[in-house]
Design an enzyme around this catalytic site. Sequence first.
Site, PDB file in Angstrom:
ATOM      1  N   THR A 203       5.755  -4.478  -1.132  1.00  0.00           N
ATOM      2  CA  THR A 203       6.618  -5.601  -0.926  1.00  0.00           C
ATOM      3  C   THR A 203       7.734  -5.220  -2.090  1.00  0.00           C
ATOM      4  OG1 THR A 203       5.501  -7.148  -0.010  1.00  0.00           O
ATOM      5  CG2 THR A 203       7.465  -7.773  -0.917  1.00  0.00           C
ATOM      6  N   ARG A 231       2.944 -12.586  13.025  1.00  0.00           N
ATOM      7  CA  ARG A 231       2.918 -13.168  11.841  1.00  0.00           C
ATOM      8  C   ARG A 231       3.781 -13.063  10.914  1.00  0.00           C
ATOM      9  NH1 ARG A 231       2.760 -11.376   6.279  1.00  0.00           N
ATOM     10  NH2 ARG A 231       1.200 -12.614   5.022  1.00  0.00           N
ATOM     11  N   GLY A 233       5.049 -13.815   7.041  1.00  0.00           N
ATOM     12  CA  GLY A 233       4.536 -13.926   5.619  1.00  0.00           C
ATOM     13  C   GLY A 233       5.756 -15.150   4.791  1.00  0.00           C
ATOM     14  N   ASP A 234       5.606 -14.802   3.551  1.00  0.00           N
ATOM     15  CA  ASP A 234       6.636 -15.741   2.651  1.00  0.00           C
ATOM     16  C   ASP A 234       7.632 -14.927   2.207  1.00  0.00           C
ATOM     17  OD1 ASP A 234       4.976 -13.655   1.079  1.00  0.00           O
ATOM     18  OD2 ASP A 234       5.827 -14.547  -0.626  1.00  0.00           O
ATOM     19  N   THR A 254       5.685 -11.693  -4.532  1.00  0.00           N
ATOM     20  CA  THR A 254       5.061 -10.839  -3.997  1.00  0.00           C
ATOM     21  C   THR A 254       3.425 -11.232  -3.913  1.00  0.00           C
ATOM     22  OG1 THR A 254       4.431  -8.342  -3.621  1.00  0.00           O
ATOM     23  CG2 THR A 254       4.897  -9.066  -5.978  1.00  0.00           C
ATOM     24  N   GLY A 255       2.742 -10.931  -2.681  1.00  0.00           N
ATOM     25  CA  GLY A 255       1.316 -11.295  -2.676  1.00  0.00           C
ATOM     26  C   GLY A 255       0.755 -11.852  -1.492  1.00  0.00           C
ATOM     27  N   GLY A 257       0.735 -13.831   1.096  1.00  0.00           N
ATOM     28  CA  GLY A 257       2.070 -14.665   1.813  1.00  0.00           C
ATOM     29  C   GLY A 257       1.516 -15.966   2.120  1.00  0.00           C
TER      30      GLY A 257
END
Length: 338
Positions: A203, A231, A233-234, A254-255, A257
């Site tokens: 990301t 889906r 994510g964050d 990043t990670g 989410g």
Amino acid sequence: MNNFRFILTIFSFSIFFMLSHEIIAQSADSKPSRPDYVLVIHGGAGTMQSGLLTDEALYREGLSKALQAGETVLNSGGSAIDAVVAAIIILEDDPLFNAGKGGVYNEAGEVAHDASLMEGKDGKAGAVGMVRHIRNPILAAKAVMDEGRHVFMVGEGAEAFAKKAGLKIVEQSYFFNQDRWDDYEKTRNSRLEDEFPVDSKGTVGAVALDRDGNLAAGTSTGGMHFKRIGRLGDSPVIGAGTWADNQSCAVSATGHGEYFIRNAVASDISARMKYLNETLEQAAQTVVMEKLKNMGAGGGIIALDKNGNITMPFNTSGMFRAYVKAGENPVIAIFKDK
Ligand code: ASP
């Protein structure tokens, strides 16, 4: 005569008091000088080990090019938001990163992107999610922000909006990437029903502080490898993956989410600074190295405060990251120490 002396003494004391007060006030105000501009970028966090990462040189080159693109904007007096966009476009066009051209495949073997942007000056924001045909999703987030009617648009509606705004629309085949496809096939063929791969490094994101003292943040991603259709994510969620507030800081995350959404990671760091008086460093450490880590949520953030202080904590073995401050040499790092 005595009266005159008394008045003179009072007068001298008053002058002395006013002067010393002024000096104390000035020294309390004189913060360390803020750099003219600062740009920080990331290319995702995850499991990566020095000596074992293939294409390490190419990753560093990609980060360097993105940094240069953003710095060119800031150096010529451009805005933080334009610098963030310029840096992210380069990373989106680089197939190594999980954004734009290099997006990972979802469960259905499709690439679906999420991206968001925020300005610290007035809290303007724009985001797109689940878009599959926009060459540079960050530009679509910018178009949503600039138009101002909505903040978050997803799917076909977001794509139609981007097309109308004159952005480049591409076929899914534009995003084809053999390595990513091999990963997809491997997961599809070997996956047990309850196994979900969570390591999707790549990301991208950027935060910047411009000459006018404005902060901005942006994040762009293909999301998690083998994610479900639909889906989000964050990364496109304002407050989770992206946040900017001139009163505190700018953050791009990043990670994993799902955890970043549940912890409102990016805005929590800003809130801790504002309401708990924590420094950028303290706030970021608590959120990334304590809260997230204790939940088993891998990832990291890049953040920049209004005075140009930088922090880049991550609780994984590595995070692609780089920064430059006006008049200084750029710094690029991937692993814990280099
Ligand atoms: N945060 C992204 C997501 O959950 C993935 C990543 O940053 O690696 O979609």
